[in-house]
Design an enzyme around this catalytic site. Structure first.
Site, PDB file in Angstrom:
ATOM      1  CE1 TYR A   1      -3.928   2.209   0.624  1.00 46.24           C
ATOM      2  CE2 TYR A   1      -2.575   3.191   2.359  1.00 46.24           C
ATOM      3  CZ  TYR A   1      -3.705   3.220   1.549  1.00 46.24           C
ATOM      4  OH  TYR A   1      -4.595   4.257   1.652  1.00 46.24           O
TER       5      TYR A   1
ATOM      6  CG  PHE B   1     -12.105   1.315  18.940  1.00 47.73           C
ATOM      7  CD1 PHE B   1     -11.535   0.051  19.030  1.00 47.73           C
ATOM      8  CD2 PHE B   1     -11.306   2.422  19.230  1.00 47.73           C
ATOM      9  CE1 PHE B   1     -10.203  -0.118  19.391  1.00 47.73           C
ATOM     10  CE2 PHE B   1      -9.972   2.268  19.600  1.00 47.73           C
ATOM     11  CZ  PHE B   1      -9.416   0.997  19.664  1.00 47.73           C
TER      12      PHE B   1
HETATM   13  P1  NAD Z   1     -12.679   2.014   0.342  1.00 50.85           P
HETATM   14  O1  NAD Z   1     -12.017   0.679   0.457  1.00 50.85           O
HETATM   15  O2  NAD Z   1     -13.992   2.222   0.991  1.00 50.85           O
HETATM   16  O3  NAD Z   1     -12.837   2.443  -1.181  1.00 50.85           O
HETATM   17  C1  NAD Z   1     -12.015   1.986  -2.205  1.00 50.85           C
HETATM   18  C2  NAD Z   1     -12.888   1.698  -3.403  1.00 50.85           C
HETATM   19  O4  NAD Z   1     -12.061   1.279  -4.498  1.00 50.85           O
HETATM   20  C3  NAD Z   1     -13.882   0.566  -3.150  1.00 50.85           C
HETATM   21  O5  NAD Z   1     -15.143   0.921  -3.637  1.00 50.85           O
HETATM   22  C4  NAD Z   1     -13.286  -0.600  -3.924  1.00 50.85           C
HETATM   23  O6  NAD Z   1     -14.256  -1.555  -4.322  1.00 50.85           O
HETATM   24  C5  NAD Z   1     -12.628   0.115  -5.079  1.00 50.85           C
HETATM   25  N1  NAD Z   1     -11.528  -0.645  -5.700  1.00 50.85           N
HETATM   26  C6  NAD Z   1     -10.504  -1.261  -5.073  1.00 50.85           C
HETATM   27  N2  NAD Z   1      -9.687  -1.830  -5.969  1.00 50.85           N
HETATM   28  C7  NAD Z   1     -10.217  -1.562  -7.198  1.00 50.85           C
HETATM   29  C8  NAD Z   1      -9.849  -1.886  -8.518  1.00 50.85           C
HETATM   30  N3  NAD Z   1      -8.747  -2.630  -8.764  1.00 50.85           N
HETATM   31  N4  NAD Z   1     -10.617  -1.448  -9.538  1.00 50.85           N
HETATM   32  C9  NAD Z   1     -11.733  -0.723  -9.304  1.00 50.85           C
HETATM   33  N5  NAD Z   1     -12.146  -0.384  -8.065  1.00 50.85           N
HETATM   34  C10 NAD Z   1     -11.391  -0.803  -7.022  1.00 50.85           C
HETATM   35  O7  NAD Z   1     -11.603   3.059   0.887  1.00 50.85           O
HETATM   36  P2  NAD Z   1     -11.727   4.635   1.125  1.00 50.85           P
HETATM   37  O8  NAD Z   1     -11.471   4.881   2.559  1.00 50.85           O
HETATM   38  O9  NAD Z   1     -12.939   5.171   0.504  1.00 50.85           O
HETATM   39  O10 NAD Z   1     -10.442   5.136   0.330  1.00 50.85           O
HETATM   40  C11 NAD Z   1     -10.546   5.715  -0.960  1.00 50.85           C
HETATM   41  C12 NAD Z   1      -9.175   6.175  -1.410  1.00 50.85           C
HETATM   42  O11 NAD Z   1      -8.645   7.123  -0.478  1.00 50.85           O
HETATM   43  C13 NAD Z   1      -8.154   5.041  -1.519  1.00 50.85           C
HETATM   44  O12 NAD Z   1      -7.353   5.260  -2.664  1.00 50.85           O
HETATM   45  C14 NAD Z   1      -7.324   5.201  -0.269  1.00 50.85           C
HETATM   46  O13 NAD Z   1      -6.007   4.730  -0.456  1.00 50.85           O
HETATM   47  C15 NAD Z   1      -7.369   6.707  -0.051  1.00 50.85           C
HETATM   48  N6  NAD Z   1      -7.164   7.042   1.373  1.00 50.85           N
HETATM   49  C16 NAD Z   1      -8.160   6.836   2.289  1.00 50.85           C
HETATM   50  C17 NAD Z   1      -7.919   7.136   3.624  1.00 50.85           C
HETATM   51  C18 NAD Z   1      -8.986   6.982   4.675  1.00 50.85           C
HETATM   52  O14 NAD Z   1      -8.703   7.201   5.854  1.00 50.85           O
HETATM   53  N7  NAD Z   1     -10.210   6.632   4.350  1.00 50.85           N
HETATM   54  C19 NAD Z   1      -6.668   7.616   4.031  1.00 50.85           C
HETATM   55  C20 NAD Z   1      -5.678   7.778   3.073  1.00 50.85           C
HETATM   56  C21 NAD Z   1      -5.941   7.498   1.740  1.00 50.85           C
HETATM   57  N1  UDP Z   2      -5.974  -0.208  16.004  1.00 48.76           N
HETATM   58  C1  UDP Z   2      -6.338  -0.682  17.255  1.00 48.76           C
HETATM   59  N2  UDP Z   2      -7.399  -1.544  17.339  1.00 48.76           N
HETATM   60  C2  UDP Z   2      -8.112  -1.937  16.254  1.00 48.76           C
HETATM   61  C3  UDP Z   2      -7.741  -1.440  14.972  1.00 48.76           C
HETATM   62  C4  UDP Z   2      -6.650  -0.580  14.887  1.00 48.76           C
HETATM   63  O1  UDP Z   2      -5.730  -0.349  18.273  1.00 48.76           O
HETATM   64  O2  UDP Z   2      -9.069  -2.705  16.416  1.00 48.76           O
HETATM   65  C5  UDP Z   2      -4.849   0.748  15.906  1.00 48.76           C
HETATM   66  C6  UDP Z   2      -3.805   0.412  14.851  1.00 48.76           C
HETATM   67  O3  UDP Z   2      -2.818  -0.454  15.382  1.00 48.76           O
HETATM   68  C7  UDP Z   2      -3.246   1.776  14.529  1.00 48.76           C
HETATM   69  C8  UDP Z   2      -4.438   2.714  14.701  1.00 48.76           C
HETATM   70  O4  UDP Z   2      -5.384   2.003  15.499  1.00 48.76           O
HETATM   71  O5  UDP Z   2      -2.248   2.146  15.450  1.00 48.76           O
HETATM   72  C9  UDP Z   2      -5.110   3.116  13.392  1.00 48.76           C
HETATM   73  O6  UDP Z   2      -5.367   1.936  12.662  1.00 48.76           O
HETATM   74  P1  UDP Z   2      -6.127   1.962  11.261  1.00 48.76           P
HETATM   75  O7  UDP Z   2      -6.003   0.586  10.679  1.00 48.76           O
HETATM   76  O8  UDP Z   2      -7.474   2.533  11.440  1.00 48.76           O
HETATM   77  O9  UDP Z   2      -5.311   3.024  10.395  1.00 48.76           O
HETATM   78  P2  UDP Z   2      -3.771   3.134   9.937  1.00 48.76           P
HETATM   79  O10 UDP Z   2      -2.920   2.314  10.853  1.00 48.76           O
HETATM   80  O11 UDP Z   2      -3.742   2.632   8.541  1.00 48.76           O
HETATM   81  O12 UDP Z   2      -3.492   4.575  10.085  1.00 48.76           O
END
Ligand code: NAD
Ligand code: UDP
Length: 315
Positions: A146, A192
């Site tokens: 990722y 949570f």
């Molecule tokens: P999500 O998993 O809910 O959404 C991702 C979407 O992409 C899903 O609908 C999934 O079915 C689709 N998808 C995955 N692989 C695919 C493929 N090969 N072809 C077509 N569709 C595909 O996640 P999200 O939280 O909505 O995240 C959306 C974007 O934002 C992602 O690129 C993620 O990396 C980025 N992002 C999200 C967060 C967050 O906290 N939510 C943080 C940093 C970056």
């Molecule tokens: N985490 C936790 N309990 C859970 C899920 C996640 O303590 O049930 C912790 C995890 O280890 C991380 C933080 O919460 O330190 C955020 O995790 P998340 O997977 O939401 O996001 P990311 O690590 O990708 O920022």
């Protein structure tokens, strides 16, 4: 003037579906493209049948030809349990998916926004993280598919800009939460809330002193739209700089649902970043953007959404 034609990859997912809502409400045309790996039709079903909305089942690792003005490239699983399920596919989605969508942007001269991530900073030695920080990422760990996938996706964006003058916008998203997160998503906020609603102990990984800065989804989408409309290529951090330990988050969720619940400690996953907080000065200066929803308010709204979707879920 003809309405703007938008392609949203990953549009059936958590963030993508909120973006669909905002652009549809603004009267724009939206093509939502998704392979439904972590997305759900339920997230966008209220637009099905609308004349300005189209839904395409497609995997971004395969090329596609469409005529659009703006490409919002969000397709990629975002939760560790999902992106680690098939890490080779995750890397392909980031690299090939971004390559295919940049190729489309180049062909039709569309503006292209990449949903990148704070994970490009890895386990940061600089705190808080400005865009100029180059990160501390493990190239061979379980999060690398990722983290490194998003880093090469950013590289591709800037090479398309340098070689082909493609209009790019690179957004580094910090942990975002809100309605429509999958209940079994594995991310900390949804874990949570679901554990508390089911009357189970909250699973705190490690000592709970690691930090994250949680942004409510509406704030995030506002920042995304402003970045796309702006003249700034980025990379730009979009997130909420209010930083919390995961222990504090557990306490806040428990206090809202059932303060008698236990908290159990489980091992910290490999390469779990110890701290994360965005510097958002660039977004404040360039976009006049900053988050306005505090964690307490956002949690109340998110808990209400989970309750309404998961009532009767007794597991
Ligand atoms: P999500 O998993 O809910 O959404 C991702 C979407 O992409 C899903 O609908 C999934 O079915 C689709 N998808 C995955 N692989 C695919 C493929 N090969 N072809 C077509 N569709 C595909 O996640 P999200 O939280 O909505 O995240 C959306 C974007 O934002 C992602 O690129 C993620 O990396 C980025 N992002 C999200 C967060 C967050 O906290 N939510 C943080 C940093 C970056
Ligand atoms: N985490 C936790 N309990 C859970 C899920 C996640 O303590 O049930 C912790 C995890 O280890 C991380 C933080 O919460 O330190 C955020 O995790 P998340 O997977 O939401 O996001 P990311 O690590 O990708 O920022």
């Amino acid at each position: 003037m003809a309405p703007t034609r938008n392609l949203i990859t990953g549009g059936a997912g958590f963030l993508g579906s909120h973006l669909v809502d905002r652009l549809m409400q603004a009267g724009e045309e939206v093509i939502c493209l998704d392979n439904y790996f972590t997305g759900r039709k339920a997230n966008i079903q209220h637009w099905i049948g609308h004349p300005k909305f189209e839904l395409i089942r497609h995997d971004v690792t395969e090329p596609i030809k469409l005529e659009v003005d703006r490409i919002w490239h969000l397709a990629c699983p975002a939760s560790p349990i999902h992106y680690q399920h098939n890490p080779i596919k995750t890397a392909k989605t980031s690299f090939l998916g971004t390559y295919n969508m940049l190729g489309l942007a180049r062909r039709v001269k569309a503006r292209f926004l990449l949903a990148s991530t704070s994970e490009v900073y890895g386990d940061p030695e600089v705190h808080p993280q400005p865009e100029s920080y180059r990160g501390c990422v493990n190239a061979i760990g379980i999060r690398s598919c990722y983290d490194e996938g998003k880093r090469i996706a950013e590289t591709l964006c800037f090479d398309y800009k340098r070689m082909h003058n493609t209009e790019i916008r690179v957004m580094r998203i910090f942990n975002t939460y809100g309605p429509r997160m999958l209940p079994d998503d594995g991310r900390v906020v949804s874990n949570f809330i679901m554990q508390a609603l089911r009357g189970k102990a909250l699973t705190l990984y490690g000592d709970g002193q690691q930090t994250r800065s949680f942004c409510y989804v509406d704030d995030l989408i506002e920042g995304m739209i402003r970045l796309m409309k702006s003249d700034h290529t980025g990379p730009m951090n979009i997130g909420n700089p209010d930083e919390f330990t995961i222990q504090q988050l557990a306490n806040m969720v428990r206090d809202r649902i059932n303060s008698d619940l236990a908290i159990v400690h489980q091992p910290l996953p490999q390469d779990d970043p110890l701290q994360r907080q965005p510097v958002i000065k660039l977004a404040q200066d360039v976009l006049q953007w900053q988050p306005i929803v505090p964690l307490a308010t956002g949690l109340d709204r998110t808990i209400a959404d989970f309750k309404s979707r998961c009532s009767g879920d007794a597991d």
